[in-house]
Design a protein around this motif. Structure first.
Motif, PDB file in Angstrom:
ATOM      1  N   ILE A   1       8.763  -1.783  -3.089  1.00  0.00           N
ATOM      2  CA  ILE A   1       8.425  -3.265  -3.400  1.00  0.00           C
ATOM      3  C   ILE A   1       8.684  -3.555  -4.949  1.00  0.00           C
ATOM      4  N   ASN A   2       8.251  -2.771  -5.804  1.00  0.00           N
ATOM      5  CA  ASN A   2       8.609  -2.945  -7.218  1.00  0.00           C
ATOM      6  C   ASN A   2      10.072  -2.554  -7.333  1.00  0.00           C
ATOM      7  N   ARG A   3      10.584  -1.648  -6.775  1.00  0.00           N
ATOM      8  CA  ARG A   3      12.171  -1.410  -6.900  1.00  0.00           C
ATOM      9  C   ARG A   3      12.980  -2.912  -6.529  1.00  0.00           C
ATOM     10  N   CYS A   4      12.483  -3.342  -5.473  1.00  0.00           N
ATOM     11  CA  CYS A   4      13.322  -4.567  -4.949  1.00  0.00           C
ATOM     12  C   CYS A   4      13.053  -5.923  -5.878  1.00  0.00           C
ATOM     13  N   VAL A   5      11.677  -5.860  -6.543  1.00  0.00           N
ATOM     14  CA  VAL A   5      11.373  -6.991  -7.270  1.00  0.00           C
ATOM     15  C   VAL A   5      12.173  -6.808  -8.459  1.00  0.00           C
TER      16      VAL A   5
ATOM     17  N   THR B   1       0.916  -1.202   0.005  1.00  0.00           N
ATOM     18  CA  THR B   1       0.099   0.037   0.104  1.00  0.00           C
ATOM     19  C   THR B   1       0.935   1.324  -0.019  1.00  0.00           C
ATOM     20  N   GLY B   2       0.311   2.254  -0.385  1.00  0.00           N
ATOM     21  CA  GLY B   2       1.067   3.574  -0.275  1.00  0.00           C
ATOM     22  C   GLY B   2       2.324   3.640  -1.105  1.00  0.00           C
ATOM     23  N   ALA B   3       3.317   4.227  -0.432  1.00  0.00           N
ATOM     24  CA  ALA B   3       4.734   4.340  -0.821  1.00  0.00           C
ATOM     25  C   ALA B   3       5.485   3.072  -0.809  1.00  0.00           C
ATOM     26  N   MET B   4       5.102   2.119   0.043  1.00  0.00           N
ATOM     27  CA  MET B   4       5.501   0.905   0.028  1.00  0.00           C
ATOM     28  C   MET B   4       5.357   0.283  -1.531  1.00  0.00           C
ATOM     29  N   ARG B   5       4.314   0.289  -2.361  1.00  0.00           N
ATOM     30  CA  ARG B   5       4.508  -0.222  -3.400  1.00  0.00           C
ATOM     31  C   ARG B   5       5.479  -0.279  -4.246  1.00  0.00           C
TER      32      ARG B   5
END
Length: 170
Positions: free
Chosen positions: A108-112, A101-105
């Motif tokens: 997470i996308n960067r990490c993926v 959710t929010g900024a965490m998305r």
């Protein structure tokens, strides 16, 4: 095991009869001796009468040597190889469900992206991420998620194959 023994990770691959109870007998051998199987991956081969089993465990060289001798004595085991002493390719697949959710998305996308993973399912608040690689890579990905709320992790167990001309076949 004495304090001087060193615990090493071993990958053992074997061909076994594809019959009822064969897997149970292999697993039972570890259980009877009080040793843990860290991952187990088994499926039929191109020959439907045989299954290939790949397992990872830890122990001293002496313990693994004894376990492999005992495995070779099982009637269901056709052929066995300790891949640890060879050059091999290892892969494992992992699915991770995370709160997104929010900024965490974007984090997470960067990490993926860094780990060359894929988001295979998403909703307004969740991602399901697929990562393929070595056990070390998968462990590093989980650590890299940091503050992200991990809801569920599913791992396939190690699949491994010897590099080069050598094959595990009859």
């Amino acid at each position: 095991m004495s304090a001087t023994d060193t615990e090493t990770r071993y990958i053992i691959a074997l061909l076994m009869e594809n019959t009822p109870g064969a897997l149970s007998r292999v697993v039972g051998l570890f259980s009877q001796r009080g040793y843990n199987i860290e991952s187990l991956n088994v499926a039929p081969t191109d020959d439907p009468s045989l299954s290939r089993l790949t397992l990872t465990t830890t122990g001293s060289e002496q313990v693994i040597e004894q376990l492999t001798k005992n495995l070779n004595k099982l009637i269901d085991v056709v052929k066995l190889v300790d891949l640890t002493s060879m050059s091999y390719v290892e892969r494992e697949i992992m699915l991770v469900k995370v709160k997104a959710t929010g900024a965490m998305r974007s984090e997470i996308n960067r990490c993926v992206d860094i780990f060359r993973g894929q988001i295979v399912d998403l909703s307004a608040t969740l991602y399901v991420i697929q990562i393929v690689g070595t056990t070390a890579k998968l462990n590093a990905f989980l650590k890299a998620l940091g503050d992200c709320q991990i809801l569920e992790v599913v791992r396939s167990g190690v699949s491994a194959i010897v590099r080069g001309e050598k094959v595990l076949s009859l």
